[in-house]
Design a protein around this motif. Structure first.
Motif, PDB file in Angstrom:
ATOM      1  N   ASP A   1       0.854  -1.186   0.000  1.00 40.76           N
ATOM      2  CA  ASP A   1       0.000   0.000   0.000  1.00 40.76           C
ATOM      3  C   ASP A   1       0.892   1.238   0.000  1.00 40.76           C
ATOM      4  N   PHE A   2       0.943   1.954  -1.131  1.00 44.18           N
ATOM      5  CA  PHE A   2       1.778   3.140  -1.251  1.00 44.18           C
ATOM      6  C   PHE A   2       1.009   4.423  -0.930  1.00 44.18           C
ATOM      7  N   ASN A   3      -0.319   4.358  -0.918  1.00 39.56           N
ATOM      8  CA  ASN A   3      -1.162   5.518  -0.578  1.00 39.56           C
ATOM      9  C   ASN A   3      -0.795   6.749  -1.404  1.00 39.56           C
ATOM     10  N   THR A   4      -0.670   6.567  -2.709  1.00 37.89           N
ATOM     11  CA  THR A   4      -0.373   7.681  -3.623  1.00 37.89           C
ATOM     12  C   THR A   4      -1.343   7.606  -4.796  1.00 37.89           C
TER      13      THR A   4
ATOM     14  N   ILE B   1      -5.875   3.743  -7.385  1.00 33.71           N
ATOM     15  CA  ILE B   1      -4.928   2.631  -7.321  1.00 33.71           C
ATOM     16  C   ILE B   1      -3.919   2.974  -6.229  1.00 33.71           C
ATOM     17  N   LEU B   2      -4.161   2.429  -5.044  1.00 33.46           N
ATOM     18  CA  LEU B   2      -3.284   2.684  -3.910  1.00 33.46           C
ATOM     19  C   LEU B   2      -2.311   1.532  -3.669  1.00 33.46           C
ATOM     20  N   ASP B   3      -2.728   0.312  -3.986  1.00 33.61           N
ATOM     21  CA  ASP B   3      -1.885  -0.871  -3.802  1.00 33.61           C
ATOM     22  C   ASP B   3      -1.204  -1.204  -5.119  1.00 33.61           C
ATOM     23  N   LEU B   4       0.108  -1.291  -5.088  1.00 35.54           N
ATOM     24  CA  LEU B   4       0.897  -1.441  -6.309  1.00 35.54           C
ATOM     25  C   LEU B   4       1.595  -2.800  -6.340  1.00 35.54           C
TER      26      LEU B   4
ATOM     27  N   ILE C   1      -5.154  -8.153  -4.190  1.00 37.10           N
ATOM     28  CA  ILE C   1      -4.482  -8.332  -5.481  1.00 37.10           C
ATOM     29  C   ILE C   1      -3.995  -9.778  -5.558  1.00 37.10           C
ATOM     30  N   HIS C   2      -4.432 -10.489  -6.585  1.00 40.75           N
ATOM     31  CA  HIS C   2      -4.005 -11.867  -6.813  1.00 40.75           C
ATOM     32  C   HIS C   2      -3.136 -11.908  -8.073  1.00 40.75           C
ATOM     33  N   PHE C   3      -2.067 -12.682  -8.002  1.00 37.45           N
ATOM     34  CA  PHE C   3      -1.219 -12.873  -9.183  1.00 37.45           C
ATOM     35  C   PHE C   3      -0.510 -14.208  -9.053  1.00 37.45           C
TER      36      PHE C   3
END
Length: 400
Positions: free
Chosen positions: A50-53, A95-98, A124-126
């Motif tokens: 979570d970058f909060n940007t 988009i806060l989570d990168l 987020i799944h990958f």
């Protein structure tokens, strides 16, 4: 920040989870940047969290609203050649989570799902690929020793502590003690000198650090444009492509001039450069024998041997006198004398640019460690004659 090293069948992957509080300054991002800068650049890195940007346009990796935090984040992504793979909002419309990575080929099936339990952010799944690539895509790598990263005196000290007395010289065969000596010697080499892997597909070694950085930036812009199709990104890509071509031409020309100037002192480097420029490899093409196509090197070798044997002339020896040996005993050489001074003199004339022999002991080690090499010889007296055990397989072509 939590840092994990994932040891997979494909190699080591650095996995970093990160959280930046909404009220945090740029110091948090700069600390992350410094931590990644200390890591190995040859290993893939994945950063998620979570970058909060929210004020970043991830199609162009540019700020929507100018602020120190947003500018620092965009600079962080570009400087580390990251690709941001999350394209859907993770909280509201933002988009806060990168999901950042230096190797997008490792990650697939990125998707955003409903909120996590007890959290207002989406999950987020990958899929992280850890399988080994197909054998045809694996390139052979050569293991080399970095002699500049170690001290020769330390190497001599390590060799002086090796238990050379365990080598068995009493069986009368030189191959066994020579094999034992090599095992001890290369164990000391591996202990002192760090090894590096040289891949033929890596960047040209004469490119400067600034040129390599521009090349990586060009590749990043290309991937970004293929993902977004933004015209602004295409203009940046075309602009930096011309810069890359110009810098590569200049540094290649400078390197070729240097190689030509050193052609008399280092001809091997000169001809290797010529073959690289011409793309000259000259492999033996497939051969045809009685309707069969020969592709394996061993089969080609056998075919050539049979052909050359067939064209040799068989001499008629019926009119020649038979030679009867005077004695059935083999000729015995009573004395073989090889002094250490003669060996050292030959080692002094070795060129470090020459390739190593079949025992893979480089000329650099032979030349720099002349004082150590009395261990190569054992002299003893038996039945009134002196015999010198000498490792012919590795040094016959050097001394004789």
């Amino acid at each position: 920040m939590l840092w994990l090293e994932l040891h997979t069948s494909r190699g080591i992957v650095n996995f970093v989870t990160y959280y930046r509080p909404p009220t945090a300054t740029t110091d948090s991002l700069r600390s992350l940047h410094s931590a990644l800068g200390a890591a190995s650049t040859s290993l893939p890195i994945i950063v998620c969290g979570d970058f909060n940007t929210p004020d970043v346009d991830w199609l162009t990796t540019s700020p929507k609203v100018k602020s120190p935090v947003v500018d620092t984040l965009c600079e962080f992504v570009c400087d580390n050649f990251f690709s941001q793979l999350v394209s859907h909002p993770t909280r509201g419309d933002n988009i806060l989570d990168l999901l950042l990575t230096t190797n997008p080929d490792l990650i697939s099936s990125v998707r955003v799902t409903d909120n996590l339990p007890g959290c207002d952010h989406d999950a987020i799944h990958f899929i992280l690929s850890t399988s080994i690539p197909h054998q045809s895509t694996i390139k052979h790598q050569h293991v080399l020793y970095n002699y500049k990263a170690a001290d020769i005196d330390d190497f001599k000290e390590v060799l002086s502590r090796v238990s050379w007395e365990v080598i068995d010289f009493e069986n009368g065969d030189i191959e066994l003690p020579w094999s034992q000596w090599k095992d001890l010697f290369f164990s000391a080499v591996d202990y002192v000198f760090p090894s590096v892997r040289w891949n033929k597909r890596k960047m040209k070694h004469w490119f400067s650090e600034s040129t390599i950085k521009v090349i990586h930036r060009k590749k990043h812009l290309y991937r970004e444009y293929k993902h977004s199709g933004n015209p602004a990104t295409l203009r940046k890509y075309k602009s930096i492509s011309s810069l890359v071509c110009s810098k590569c031409r200049q540094e290649t020309a400078s390197h070729s001039n240097l190689v030509c100037q050193q052609s008399h002192t280092n001809p091997k480097h000169f001809w290797r450069w010529i073959n690289t420029v011409k793309g000259y490899h000259n492999p033996i093409p497939p051969l045809h024998d009685s309707g069969n196509t020969i592709t394996k090197d061993s089969d080609k070798e056998s075919l050539f041997n049979r052909y050359f044997c067939s064209v040799f002339t068989k001499e008629n020896t019926s009119n020649l006198d038979s030679l009867t040996p005077e004695s059935s005993h083999p000729t015995i050489i009573d004395l073989i004398s090889i002094t250490l001074e003669e060996v050292h003199a030959e080692l002094c004339h070795l060129s470090v640019n020459k390739a190593c022999g079949p025992d893979n002991i480089t000329s650099f080690l032979l030349k720099m460690l002349q004082i150590i090499f009395p261990f190569l010889f054992v002299t003893y007296s038996t039945n009134h004659y002196q015999q010198v055990l000498f490792p012919f397989t590795g040094f016959q072509e050097i001394l004789f």
